[in-house]
Design a protein around this motif. Structure first.
Motif, PDB file in Angstrom:
ATOM      1  N   UNK A 118       0.834  -1.207   0.000  1.00 49.43           N
ATOM      2  CA  UNK A 118       0.000   0.000   0.000  1.00 49.43           C
ATOM      3  C   UNK A 118       0.867   1.256   0.000  1.00 49.43           C
ATOM      4  N   UNK A 119       0.507   2.189  -0.888  1.00 49.61           N
ATOM      5  CA  UNK A 119       1.248   3.453  -0.977  1.00 49.61           C
ATOM      6  C   UNK A 119       0.241   4.588  -1.139  1.00 49.61           C
ATOM      7  N   UNK A 120       0.742   5.819  -1.247  1.00 45.79           N
ATOM      8  CA  UNK A 120      -0.137   6.988  -1.208  1.00 45.79           C
ATOM      9  C   UNK A 120      -0.616   7.460  -2.572  1.00 45.79           C
ATOM     10  N   UNK A 121      -0.390   6.672  -3.604  1.00 45.82           N
ATOM     11  CA  UNK A 121      -0.800   7.070  -4.941  1.00 45.82           C
ATOM     12  C   UNK A 121       0.301   7.715  -5.744  1.00 45.82           C
ATOM     13  N   UNK A 122       1.447   7.932  -5.128  1.00 46.23           N
ATOM     14  CA  UNK A 122       2.543   8.613  -5.819  1.00 46.23           C
ATOM     15  C   UNK A 122       3.307   7.685  -6.760  1.00 46.23           C
ATOM     16  N   UNK A 123       3.096   6.382  -6.670  1.00 49.82           N
ATOM     17  CA  UNK A 123       3.835   5.466  -7.552  1.00 49.82           C
ATOM     18  C   UNK A 123       3.466   5.724  -9.012  1.00 49.82           C
ATOM     19  N   UNK A 124       2.158   5.743  -9.311  1.00 56.67           N
ATOM     20  CA  UNK A 124       1.705   6.013 -10.674  1.00 56.67           C
ATOM     21  C   UNK A 124       1.362   7.483 -10.883  1.00 56.67           C
ATOM     22  N   UNK A 181      12.155   8.566  -8.270  1.00 63.12           N
ATOM     23  CA  UNK A 181      12.533   9.930  -7.928  1.00 63.12           C
ATOM     24  C   UNK A 181      11.307  10.830  -7.897  1.00 63.12           C
ATOM     25  N   UNK A 182      11.181  11.607  -6.836  1.00 65.11           N
ATOM     26  CA  UNK A 182      10.131  12.610  -6.711  1.00 65.11           C
ATOM     27  C   UNK A 182      10.783  13.956  -6.389  1.00 65.11           C
ATOM     28  N   UNK A 183       9.978  15.012  -6.416  1.00 63.79           N
ATOM     29  CA  UNK A 183      10.513  16.339  -6.105  1.00 63.79           C
ATOM     30  C   UNK A 183      11.114  16.384  -4.706  1.00 63.79           C
ATOM     31  N   UNK A 184      10.578  15.568  -3.822  1.00 68.40           N
ATOM     32  CA  UNK A 184      11.057  15.554  -2.440  1.00 68.40           C
ATOM     33  C   UNK A 184      12.209  14.579  -2.225  1.00 68.40           C
ATOM     34  N   UNK A 185      12.607  13.869  -3.293  1.00 72.24           N
ATOM     35  CA  UNK A 185      13.709  12.921  -3.175  1.00 72.24           C
ATOM     36  C   UNK A 185      13.314  11.540  -3.653  1.00 72.24           C
TER      37      UNK A 185
END
Length: 216
Positions: free
Chosen positions: A152-158, A196-200
């Motif tokens: 389970x993740x917060x939706x940021x994967x896709x 990689x995301x804007x936050x790292x």
């Protein structure tokens, strides 16, 4: 745990990426790692017939093909299946059969299976409970289901624009599998996907769940 958009949207997306899919070394490596985890968790043998649901280009089943009997390679993406057909021909494989199939929309295959494997597919399927029941019905008594997918993740994967499940809580998925008739559930973490995301950089763990249909 339901989604509203039809799986045909997913099929069109994967059709467009199919020809380049195997060019990604990370995808190939992940298939090998999931195959090895299945190999360690399930006693495979050449009399075991299998269904690879959401097979993509076969990066999970091709590493296992010499340890299994007949393998039905099922996917809703014609583009992915075209790649499978080419690989079967190029490698002279005799125990793999491709089939375009969406188990939530199409009639199920007539045969029953000793093993069902599915890799990074469950989060694309709208009805988790429905597909688990279908998997249960497609297994022979004593057969094994192997699901590899995201925790389970917060939706940021896709990202928010993609309509998929945001991974799975292991306890919740276990309960759903038990309600579908499965027993002997086990989970292990196979690897993590770094994005990689804007936050790292963030890691997204991928689990393998194994479950068995009762023998009687």
């Amino acid at each position: 745990m339901t989604r509203t958009r039809p799986t045909q949207l997913d099929a069109a997306h994967f059709d467009s990426k199919a020809r380049q899919w195997d060019d990604n070394p990370l995808f190939r490596e992940r298939g090998l790692m999931i195959a090895e985890a299945i190999r360690k968790a399930v006693p495979l043998h050449k009399h075991m017939n299998a269904l690879d649901y959401g097979c993509g280009t076969g990066l999970l089943s091709f590493p296992l093909k010499d340890e299994l009997g007949a393998i039905l390679m099922a996917d809703s993406s014609s583009g992915m299946l075209d790649v499978v057909v080419g690989k079967i021909a190029a490698q002279g494989v005799s125990n793999m059969t491709p089939m375009k199939l969406d188990l939530l929309a199409d009639p199920p295959p007539a045969q029953r299976f000793d093993l069902i494997v599915t890799s990074m597919t469950l989060h694309h399927i709208p009805g988790t409970d429905s597909i688990l029941r279908i998997f249960h019905d497609l297994l022979k008594p004593g057969g094994t289901l192997c699901i590899a997918d995201l925790d389970q993740e917060d939706g940021s994967f896709h990202g928010p624009e993609v309509d998929v499940h945001h991974g799975f809580d292991r306890a919740d998925l276990s309960l759903r599998a038990v309600q579908a008739g499965f027993a002997e559930l086990n989970f292990q973490t196979v690897f993590s996907i770094a994005k990689e995301h804007e936050t790292g950089t963030r890691d997204y763990p991928v689990f393998l769940m194994t479950a068995r249909r009762a023998s009687a």
